[in-house]
Enzyme design. Structure first.
Site, PDB file in Angstrom:
ATOM      1  N   LYS A   1     -14.373 -35.161 -17.233  1.00 27.73           N
ATOM      2  CA  LYS A   1     -13.382 -36.042 -17.876  1.00 27.73           C
ATOM      3  C   LYS A   1     -13.571 -36.078 -19.392  1.00 27.73           C
ATOM      4  CE  LYS A   1     -10.024 -39.113 -17.996  1.00 27.73           C
ATOM      5  NZ  LYS A   1     -10.260 -40.063 -19.027  1.00 27.73           N
TER       6      LYS A   1
ATOM      7  N   GLU B   1      -7.663 -32.886 -24.884  1.00 27.04           N
ATOM      8  CA  GLU B   1      -6.461 -33.696 -25.162  1.00 27.04           C
ATOM      9  C   GLU B   1      -6.357 -34.036 -26.652  1.00 27.04           C
ATOM     10  OE1 GLU B   1      -6.426 -37.498 -22.936  1.00 27.04           O
ATOM     11  OE2 GLU B   1      -5.775 -38.362 -24.824  1.00 27.04           O
TER      12      GLU B   1
END
Lengths: 298, 298, 298, 298
Positions: A171, A178
């Site tokens: 993550k 991102e």
């Protein structure tokens, strides 16, 4: 299956709803009574204390923690511990630092408490689309929780990634990527915006989502953003960051792996929060010293 | 509609096929006789000279040029000019520099020849998915060509972007964004690969495409790449660049707009092509000078 | 004054020599007998054990530690502790992480042992020019050691920077700046080297040291480097890093302060040590997927 | 020797003074009558027109142009040309783009006019210290002007760098390096300033100039800047750029040579001039779209 859920904020409440709609039973706790009240529906019970949370859960229990990373997770686990028994599974579904998750799994092991670290992506869209789940810990615990994962995620949207920490590590990297993707699009749209042409940015975003190489979900969101505010004039150019972008850069530094685009994106966020940069004042001051370039003064 | 098509390489041949399947008539020219032969089918005629290309086209003609950017475009237009008449439209569908396209449109205007610059994205997938088309020039010419655009692009996959140059400008920025997105994913996967965990990179790519924030078409391609070569050991870490990434950085510099992530991605490509960097030798040499740090010697 | 000195490597031995020449008395210890032997001269005694080191020092003692950062410092302090008494001063002159120095000072305080963290710059040139010393800790301890600092440093070349950790913090930032300066010159000389002109890089370095804005000591060293190897062909383009550049980037990340040039310089060092980058293989693989660009294969 | 000097701004006037003090004769022209008046002294004559400038100069003449880069240089040469004869030498001492200088030399050659491009560093300090001169053009012309170079520069502070353009190319790279060096120091001092310690930045700058690895002339100027304004609170964090930093990045892009630190420094200057960045608004808008993160609104 039956789950305890701690933390009924936006993410937690949505996950509870999705679990219940998938046929699971949820006992939810939150210190905020309004949040507790909102969750209650057939299949979901809201409670006001941790001991009330534990009571209805049949051992071996599964308790999913959905609270902010850091102190809150530590305190929650600490408060939970006296109520748990051997064989129970704790799941940390928040954005915790993977090193903390490794430590927590290790600390819980002698008590026979299992720990899963679950990186959760999807934001406010997870309720309808499903959450993308990256899961670390013992594979056996993963298998016990799989019915819940199946419900929370879209088809094939959950993965056992490996030993403790692997879920939050994945993550972390996901968020690092991102950051740099957002920076990539941001720079591109700024260049379109500064061009001599009069591009309609919403239309360009929509166009690029039809068969172009850069099409993506983030670019679909960009269409939405431009449709609501074509020039983004309602936004201040200030960007917050949570921990994952920072941790990705720390990881790169520790491992000796170059990550220049991700670091660039992170530092640009920092810069966005400085009204003016001390380094820029320094350079303005030195240009005056060597060249007599008269700087902007206050 | 009826179109002339110059350049029957991979892109041109695929576009011809898509046009013919959409009911258009194509007359295609390429200096390579094999390429000419391959294109021929009901609805498509291959020819060996430019005058043969022009003959069957009814004025006002539409001639689509699909050749490498730069000299090849200039020479093609130069060779075509004697065969064209007032009202004809030239379309440059290649990756030309938008400033060249502005010049070309201006140079053709006195002769009554119209010029459209069409940025084309989609690569080898355009044949099946359709091409994303960014179009600049006079709006009237755009409208005349719209039936062809409709066929080439997926639904809503073409856009009139504005005056001459706007199409190639949009494509330039598109590719600049692509560079930085690829760098973002590349850094992320390198960090996963260097981690203490044993991630299955294909599975991670597939997972992230299920509802995560970073899902995208490029990430779908990453699944394909890892499925064929899980460690990418068959690839050399050498990345070419065409012109658009460079032009994007030039544009940023000329306009005074920061584009640090895109520039970072471009410079990393340059670096990938250096076996070793002179700057690194320089730093190694200086570290020896001031610290006696013994450098690696050849 | 009288000093104990632990660690007689290149740096330690040079400092011992400079201290003795300045009229101080040095008792030096090193696990390597050759290093011990080399140090001995009027005013300097080499010893083979820590207890021998302590014996001749009159309390309150001053013991200067000049060993590699990290474990070696911790172990040295641990081994020394039983021999020390209240009022003694330990000086860590190595490249320790400033957070470790803060911890060490705090841990020693209850025993009445004072701790100074001294960042030391100057490299192999310190012997002749003097060392630039950045000093943190209690000001009183600083004053007791000032005679030694005065001898080790050139005129005005030492500074009391503030509380414990301030000395190593300043040294950390100093090295971060050094990384980015080296990168700056490295890029510049690479561009000169790649230009269509035939620049004599030694002459350019020498020229720029005469009154130009970029003149510096590092640029003087560049003259020396080019004079020995005009094309640097004897060097491999591989650059090591010690801890300070990394810590500077960690500090920037922790404080939310942008440091893009320093991070760039650090990541370029990492990159110099990769024969090829996984991220580049990834991008090459994806370019093949979307564009059919045939990558370099092994 | 006898020189014509066009452009009597800060740089031009100082150079005239240094030339006269070195025994040369200067005829100076500037459109501004005040500038003309200020230059006059024994050995220096100020004139109000270009024909007056030429009259007193004995062929073959040497005319030094010290005007802003770009149009001003082109116009000056254009206006001068009718007054010049075969064998005269024009010297462009400004910050011109090296490609312009190559063109100018080529255009003047058929008329028998020689052209030297002279990159000039030293800023307002050149008057006292001397100017660092990087010289391109024909070697014979260089030799004819050498007496003037010797006077303008400090000892060994001028160099014949090579063919036309080499002087301005070297100056361009010099300034690119300067940008990145300033960024390096700026980041370092910003980190010191943001630290938990209370560093006296003037003292740190002064300290580092005593024997440290990062000592330099720019760092000496930093002492001066901090001595006048310890916190730089009088400065706005806005940094202008002239052309050379941009051209250095363009050169890197054109040659395929990575220059990430120099580009970083340039883009940070651009960023300093944006009150807020469109890219940051874009990222804030998208974070709201996917995560419901409430952005700062206006």
């Amino acid at each position: 299956m039956q789950l305890g859920l701690i933390g009924l904020g936006r993410m937690g409440a949505n996950m509870a709803q999705r679990l219940v709609e998938g046929g699971h039973t949820v006992v939810g706790y939150d210190p905020n009574p309004d949040a507790v009240r909102r969750i209650s529906r057939p299949g979901a019970v809201g409670v006001a204390t941790l001991s009330e949370l534990i009571k209805p859960l049949e051992p071996p229990r599964a308790v999913w923690i959905m609270v902010p990373a850091g102190e809150a997770v530590t305190e929650t686990i600490h408060a939970l511990l006296p109520h748990l028994s051997r064989g129970d599974i704790l799941i940390d579904g928040g954005n915790s630092y993977y090193k903390d998750s490794i430590q927590r799994a290790k600390a819980l092991e002698p008590r026979g408490i299992h720990f899963l670290d679950v990186g959760t992506s999807g934001g406010i869209w997870g309720l309808s689309v499903g959450y993308c789940l990256m899961i670390g810990g013992e594979e056996e615990s993963f298998k016990r929780l799989e019915p819940a994962f199946k419900t929370l995620a879209p088809k094939e949207g959950y993965l056992y990634c490996g030993a403790s920490g692997a879920g939050h590590f994945a993550k972390m990297i996901h968020n690092g990527i991102e950051y740099a993707m957002l920076q990539a699009y941001g720079e591109g749209f700024e260049l379109l915006n500064a061009s001599p042409f009069e591009f309609d940015l919403e239309k360009i975003a929509h166009l690029w989502n039809q068969g172009s190489v850069v099409r993506s979900w983030l670019l679909e969101l960009a269409e939405g953003a431009f449709s609501k505010d074509a020039t983004l004039e309602g936004f201040k150019g200030v960007v917050e960051d949570s921990g994952e972008g920072r941790w990705t850069v720390l990881e790169a530094v520790e491992r000796g792996v170059p990550a220049p685009a991700i670091a660039t994106a992170l530092f640009r966020r920092f810069r966005s929060r400085e009204e003016e940069a001390f380094s820029d004042k320094f350079i303005a001051a030195l240009r005056k010293e060597f060249g007599g370039h008269e700087p902007k003064r206050k």
